[in-house]
Design an enzyme around this catalytic site. Structure first.
Site, short mmCIF file in Angstrom:
data_model
loop_
_atom_site.label_atom_id
_atom_site.label_comp_id
_atom_site.label_asym_id
_atom_site.label_seq_id
_atom_site.Cartn_x
_atom_site.Cartn_y
_atom_site.Cartn_z
N ASN A 191 -9.28 -13.85 61.84
CA ASN A 191 -9.46 -12.39 61.76
C ASN A 191 -9.40 -11.85 60.34
O ASN A 191 -9.07 -10.68 60.12
CB ASN A 191 -8.41 -11.66 62.63
CG ASN A 191 -8.43 -12.16 64.04
OD1 ASN A 191 -9.51 -12.35 64.61
ND2 ASN A 191 -7.27 -12.45 64.59
N ARG A 192 -9.66 -12.72 59.38
CA ARG A 192 -9.67 -12.32 57.95
C ARG A 192 -8.28 -11.90 57.45
O ARG A 192 -8.16 -11.24 56.42
CB ARG A 192 -10.67 -11.17 57.68
CG ARG A 192 -12.11 -11.49 58.12
CD ARG A 192 -12.68 -12.64 57.30
NE ARG A 192 -14.09 -12.86 57.53
CZ ARG A 192 -14.60 -13.93 58.17
NH1 ARG A 192 -13.80 -14.86 58.66
NH2 ARG A 192 -15.90 -14.08 58.28
N VAL A 193 -7.23 -12.27 58.20
CA VAL A 193 -5.86 -11.96 57.74
C VAL A 193 -5.34 -13.22 57.03
O VAL A 193 -4.48 -13.94 57.54
CB VAL A 193 -4.95 -11.54 58.92
CG1 VAL A 193 -3.62 -11.00 58.39
CG2 VAL A 193 -5.63 -10.45 59.75
#
Ligand code: FMN
Length: 214
Positions: A191-193
Site C-alpha cells: 500500500n505504498r507505506v
C-alpha cells in the site's frame, strides 16, 4: 506509452528502526550480501549523481569496487564529465536499486580522489584488455568521430602492449572515495507505506537514525 495501470505491491521485507544495527555500514554490508545471495545482477552497480558549477545535475551508472571503513570507492577517468563536476563540487549522491529485494539504498557524501598508488594497484588487477580500454577513453566523454578510430587505437595498443607486458597505469584514471555522510535504507511495503530509515553521522563512531515518511 501509459504506465498508469502497471503496479506492484511490495511485500518482501520489513525494516524496523528498533532492530537496525548502530552502524549503517553493517546494515549496508548485510543488504549487499543478501543482494548477492539473491543473484541480483551486479548489485554493486550504482547511479552516481553529481552537479558541477553550472548547477545542472548529471547521473550515470558506475561500479562500486570497495566498501571501506568510511565510504565507498569507484574507479573512472578523472578527465570525464563526472570528473569535472567533482572537481567543481565534491558533493554527490549514489543510489542502489535492487528490484528483486524491493530495496533501495541512497548514499550522500563528499568525494575525493584516492591515493594514486591504490588506483595503480587496482588498475593492474584488471584484465589486460580492460587496462588498454582505459587508455582508449581519454578524455572520457569527449567526442569521437566514429568507432573505427577507437578500434584502430585499441589494435595499436594491443601491439604496443602484448598480453604479458605491463600496461602503465594512466594518471588520468583512478579511484574516488565517497565519504558517507548520510545513508538511507528503503524497504518497499504494501500500500505504498514503505519503511525508510536514514542514518546521519554525529561523529566518527556515532550515527543517529530517523524514520522518514514514505
Ligand atoms: C553497468 C555499467 C557499469 C559502468 N561502470 C562504470 C565505472 O565503473 N566507471 C566509469 O567510469 N563508467 C562506468 N560506466 C559508464 C558510465 O555510466 C558513463 O557512461 C561514463 O562513466 C561517462 O560518464 P560521464 O560522461 O558522466 O563522466 C558504467 C556503465 C554501466 C551501464
Amino acid at each position: 506509452m501509459d504506465f498508469t495501470d502497471q503496479r506492484l505491491s511490495y511485500e518482501k521485507g520489513v525494516l524496523d528502526q528498533n532492530s537496525v544495527p548502530a552502524s549503517p555500514f553493517e546494515l549496508f554490508k548485510t543488504w549487499m550480501d543478501e543482494a548477492l545471495a539473491q543473484k541480483v545482477k551486479e548489485p554493486y552497480a550504482m547511479s552516481l549523481a553529481t552537479c558541477g558549477a553550472d548547477n545542472k545535475p548529471s547521473v550515470r551508472i558506475v561500479l562500486m569496487r570497495e566498501i571501506t571503513e568510511t565510504g565507498i570507492v569507484f574507479y573512472t577517468n578523472y578527465d570525464s564529465a563526472k570528473g569535472r563536476d567533482i572537481a567543481e563540487n565534491p558533493n554527490a549522491e549514489v543510489l542502489f536499486f535492487w528490484n528483486e529485494l524491493e530495496r533501495q539504498v541512497r548514499i550522500s557524501g563528499s568525494i575525493a580522489k584516492i591515493d594514486a598508488s591504490k588506483s595503480a594497484d587496482y588498475f593492474h588487477k584488471r584484465p589486460h584488455d580492460s587496462q588498454l580500454g582505459a587508455w582508449i577513453s581519454e578524455p572520457q566523454s569527449g567526442e569521437v568521430a566514429n568507432r573505427a578510430i577507437m578500434e584502430d587505437k585499441f589494435d595499436q595498443l594491443k601491439s604496443d602492449y602484448p598480453k604479458d607486458s605491463v600496461v602503465p597505469a594512466p594518471e588520468f584514471w583512478g579511484g574516488y572515495e565517497i565519504t558517507i555522510e548520510s545513508i538511507e535504507f528503503w524497504q518497499g511495503r504494501a500500500n505504498r507505506v514503505h519503511d525508510r530509515i536514514v542514518y546521519t553521522q554525529d561523529d566518527a563512531n556515532s550515527w543517529t537514525t530517523k524514520r522518514l515518511l514514505p
